[in-house]
Design a protein around this motif. Sequence first.
Motif: not given
Length: 398
Positions: A88-96
């Motif tokens: 979730i952390k990885k996707v949050s930083a990448q997506y946003l």
Amino acid sequence: MKELFLIKEGEIALKGLNRSNFEDRLIKNIKQKLKGIVNFTYSCVQSTITVEPIGNCDLDEVEKKIATVFGIATYSRVAVCEKDFNEIKKVSAQYLKYDLLKAKTFKVDAKRSDKKFPMKTPQICIDMGEFLLSSFSNLKVDLHNPDVIVRIEVRDTHAYVYAKKLPGACGIPVGSGGNGMLLISGGIDSPVAGWMMAKRGLKLQAIHFISPPYTSERALQKVEKLVSIMAKWCGCIPFHCVHFTNIQEEIKKNCPNDLFTVIMRRMMMRIAQMISLKQNETGYCNIQALVTGESLGQVASQTIGALVCTDDVCDMPILRPLIGMDKLEIIDISKKIDTFETSILPYEDCCTVFTPKHPKTKPQLKFIEQAESNLDIDSLIQKAICDTKFCLIKEQQV
């Protein structure tokens, strides 16, 4: 990275035992709206509908179409990830990333529908906040007025990450509130009235009156364009075009000039109701009400006395959603739904033909009926209905 749409229900969530019927109708309407783009999968859990494309498509186009579906409170384009906090952390930083790099402040808003997820909501917010602060040196936390809200939802099968929660069209799904016949002119008011009743679940048909040679072909094209713009919100609209010249000429010749407008309106109502009943008899649909764009006191035919005289010829309910609205309020809505610029095009409709300089503002029913006795009402109406043209008008393609 896989993306889909999270759609939040509005007042549908309050419908109790009938809720599933409204949800089924909403999903059906979304499917119809997205037809022809690509295939999608749909699911509905806890007042949230997920719409996931199968294959590649233009998600910006999908977003625009979802925005016009009544029954949706908010919608969001989201990234999907596994229910693992590191993921979730990885996707949050990448997506946003793009939103976060532009921002100065942020906060984290988390929801944990899956109570088996090991971290509780406050801990998700704290740990995610610390991670983003360490990853983006430009950011500070602001819990009250942040530039960006990092939203995390942990649901039954996946977690979802997004920032924007966009307002939907609200209301209830078209088709869940019955069927109505909209009397549409070329003006500002009637398209707004139709839009407002569609927002309350009414499936619309439309009827328009033309008076050639007093009204032009361009005036009819203007109305057809208005209906096609409305179809963006309301779905495909059956359209009835009534030749009204003979009736107006007969009223002008045989009735007092100051009663012309009210008598004309009564004839329109009779025809609209009769065509609606014929639709019902054929089983095409079940039209239960007429819809007009009248606003109390706006013009002479919209005073209390005039409306009483108009209503007298109808057995069907007449819905007037604009009845207590100011003209500026109506104009604001017409701009919002993109009908205003078309409505103000300078092509006259039949309502302006033969309009008296001094119409009666307080007509009395007995004098109206006395004046109408000079007309062969049944014959005039039957001829107008026989000459009526019918077509289906779909959403205007940009």
